[in-house]
Write a protein that holds these residues in place. Structure first.
Motif, PDB file in Angstrom:
ATOM      1  N   UNK A 260       0.849  -1.187   0.000  1.00  0.00           N
ATOM      2  CA  UNK A 260       0.000   0.000   0.000  1.00  0.00           C
ATOM      3  C   UNK A 260       0.886   1.238   0.000  1.00  0.00           C
ATOM      4  N   UNK A 261       0.717   2.092  -0.998  1.00  0.00           N
ATOM      5  CA  UNK A 261       1.514   3.312  -1.105  1.00  0.00           C
ATOM      6  C   UNK A 261       0.659   4.548  -0.933  1.00  0.00           C
ATOM      7  N   UNK A 262       1.211   5.542  -0.251  1.00  0.00           N
ATOM      8  CA  UNK A 262       0.507   6.804  -0.013  1.00  0.00           C
ATOM      9  C   UNK A 262       1.466   7.961  -0.232  1.00  0.00           C
ATOM     10  N   UNK A 263       1.006   8.975  -0.937  1.00  0.00           N
ATOM     11  CA  UNK A 263       1.765  10.206  -1.087  1.00  0.00           C
ATOM     12  C   UNK A 263       0.830  11.367  -0.766  1.00  0.00           C
ATOM     13  N   UNK A 264       1.345  12.335   0.015  1.00  0.00           N
ATOM     14  CA  UNK A 264       0.511  13.438   0.493  1.00  0.00           C
ATOM     15  C   UNK A 264       1.275  14.748   0.427  1.00  0.00           C
ATOM     16  N   UNK A 265       0.543  15.810   0.128  1.00  0.00           N
ATOM     17  CA  UNK A 265       1.095  17.165   0.133  1.00  0.00           C
ATOM     18  C   UNK A 265       0.193  18.044   0.988  1.00  0.00           C
ATOM     19  N   UNK A 266       0.780  18.780   1.934  1.00  0.00           N
ATOM     20  CA  UNK A 266       0.016  19.627   2.854  1.00  0.00           C
ATOM     21  C   UNK A 266       0.612  21.025   2.911  1.00  0.00           C
ATOM     22  N   UNK A 267      -0.283  22.003   3.036  1.00  0.00           N
ATOM     23  CA  UNK A 267       0.120  23.410   3.167  1.00  0.00           C
ATOM     24  C   UNK A 267      -0.581  23.978   4.396  1.00  0.00           C
ATOM     25  N   UNK A 268       0.183  24.704   5.222  1.00  0.00           N
ATOM     26  CA  UNK A 268      -0.362  25.323   6.432  1.00  0.00           C
ATOM     27  C   UNK A 268       0.028  26.793   6.468  1.00  0.00           C
TER      28      UNK A 268
END
Length: 495
Positions: A260-268
């Motif tokens: 299972x692969x996950x890639x995430x991008x977050x901006x705060x």
């Protein structure tokens, strides 16, 4: 059998079946007529004298053959046949609708307006149907008392608290949009003390791209007043700064068999308002405003559907609006992190995510030492028996400092909440929290924050509930300790 013994409904059904058989029998003939012109077909010639016993024996065979190939018009449907055909169409539509319902990926949202006390939890709010969404709102009004003691000095206040809470969840067969919001507004009735307004709203759009790929788009906003016990709070201020926090993110998860692969991008984005000093002046804290972006990747191995170990790595960058703060330090920083953990899902009894790793934050200013920390993050839900739930949370955060020459501190926080149904409509709560603020890059003494609380919720019916809470918070530091006692009672209106 006497035809008069047949009911009208059965007669219509038989007529419908006969009509359907006639239509299906005509399909091969229609298909044959659509064959290409160059296709050679072999047909048995029609002998009208043999095949048609009612034919005129004196008629010319050629004319009879020509007449036999002429399309015979179908008679008009009788009322019974038309009714049977319409009934069959209704039944076919019902079967197709049932098949479509079987394709739903989401469970239907429960507890809507047509729920009665004979079904489900009689004290669960029903919600409001808004098209393809279900809204569950609640309003609360309460009064509270708070006493703050620092060293030998103390102050107290009584206040009113008006709050709201709500969720809006889609009821689509695929994908899902959920929005949750809550907030509290306080107004002092007597005494002196700082009010603590709060507001939060978060949204999550889940996109079922395929059976193996899911995407999530998130966004949120929160507002709160900085705690007076925070190391970055302004000493002696009558009102601390209001903190606005904006978040947005995108995450894609895909299953590659047991991988299972996950890639995430977050901006705060974090914005600080002005603090109000004791003399009435306002102190601008705009030099603390910053924007941070983080990219995270995770790879997990499915030992079983209930157990997935994983490896995770992240990289981020925070950029301050002002290149240098009011003291002349460059606070912009680059962050690195990694951890190993496990996801557990044993259904309603036990589920959670727990990971241990490493975090590092390096600042642009060479005078500020990098902050390194062992990171422990996770959340666990455990239900040892029906009606009893335990929630545990662990988090590690690197917080920058506002003091000259200090990089910041590492905050380790542990939270726990235990709920138990004393009766079907009476729930008791017991909560606790511990925060350890460690200053690795300076000689400042560590700070410890302890919190313990208890409360009751009494559901009078689906729409009305009474609540009561008592808590105590203790902060130990190099200076005088601070203890805060809180108590309150309120009424909640739900739908």
């Amino acid at each position: 059998m006497d035809r008069g013994a047949l009911s009208p409904r059965l007669s219509r059904r038989l007529a419908g079946l006969l009509l359907a058989g006639t239509m299906f029998a005509a399909i091969p003939a229609l298909a044959q007529q659509q064959l290409p012109a160059e296709t050679t077909t072999f047909q048995q010639p029609l002998n009208p004298l043999v095949d048609d016993p009612d034919a005129d024996p004196d008629a010319d065979p050629a004319d009879a053959a020509t007449t036999a190939t002429t399309t015979t018009p179908q008679p008009a449907l009788t009322d019974d046949q038309a009714g049977a055909l319409a009934e069959a169409a209704d039944e076919t539509g019902a079967i197709r609708r049932t098949a479509r319902e079987g394709e739903r990926l989401n469970a239907r949202e429960g507890n809507i307006d047509n729920v009665t006390s004979d079904f489900g939890d009689p004290y669960e709010p029903t919600g409001i149907r808004l098209g393809a969404f279900v809204l569950k709102p609640s309003l609360s009004q309460g009064i509270g008392y708070e006493k703050t003691k620092t060293g030998s000095s103390s102050q107290s206040r009584s206040f009113s608290a008006t709050g709201f809470r709500g969720s809006l969840v889609s009821d689509w067969s695929r994908h899902q949009l959920s929005i949750a919001a809550d907030g509290v507004y306080q107004r002092n009735l007597s005494g002196s003390g700082e009010t603590e307004p709060e507001f939060n709203i978060n949204s999550d759009l889940r996109l079922d791209l395929s059976n193996d790929t899911i995407a999530n788009l998130t966004a949120g906003y929160s507002f709160e007043r900085e705690n007076s016990s925070d190391p970055n709070a302004i000493d002696g201020a009558s009102a601390q700064s209001g903190v606005h926090n904006f978040t947005a993110g995108a995450r894609v998860t895909r299953d590659f068999g047991v991988i299972r692969g996950t890639i995430a991008a977050d901006v705060e984005r974090e914005i600080y308002g002005s603090a109000k000093l004791a003399n009435g002046d306002k102190l601008s804290l705009s030099d603390r405003n910053f924007t941070e972006g983080t990219l995270t990747g995770r790879v997990g191995f499915e030992v079983s559907p209930a157990l997935i170990p994983y490896l995770e790595a992240s990289i981020g960058r925070s950029v301050y609006d002002h290149k240098r703060d009011s003291l002349g330090y460059e606070r912009s920083a680059s962050t690195l992190g990694g951890r190993v953990g496990v996801e557990v899902d044993l259904g309603e009894k036990l589920r959670g995510d727990l990971g241990v790793g490493y975090q590092r934050s390096g600042f642009d200013d060479s005078r500020l030492k990098a902050i390194e920390a062992v990171a422990i993050d996770g959340s666990i839900f455990w239900s040892p028996q029906r009606g009893t739930d335990l929630r545990l949370g662990l988090s590690t955060e690197i917080e920058p400092s506002t003091s000259a020459g200090q990089s910041g501190y590492v905050a380790y926080e542990t939270t726990a909440e235990l709920t138990h149904e004393l009766r079907e409509n009476l729930v008791a709560r017991l909560s606790g929290a511990y925060t350890w603020r460690n200053f690795p890059s300076s000689g400042s003494a560590d700070q410890n924050v302890y919190l313990v609380g208890t409360g009751l919720t009494w559901d009078l019916n689906r729409w009305l509930a009474l609540t009561g809470d008592v808590s105590y918070e203790l902060t130990t530091q190099s200076g005088p300790d601070t203890g805060i006692t809180r108590a309150g009672i309120g009424l909640v209106l739900r739908r």
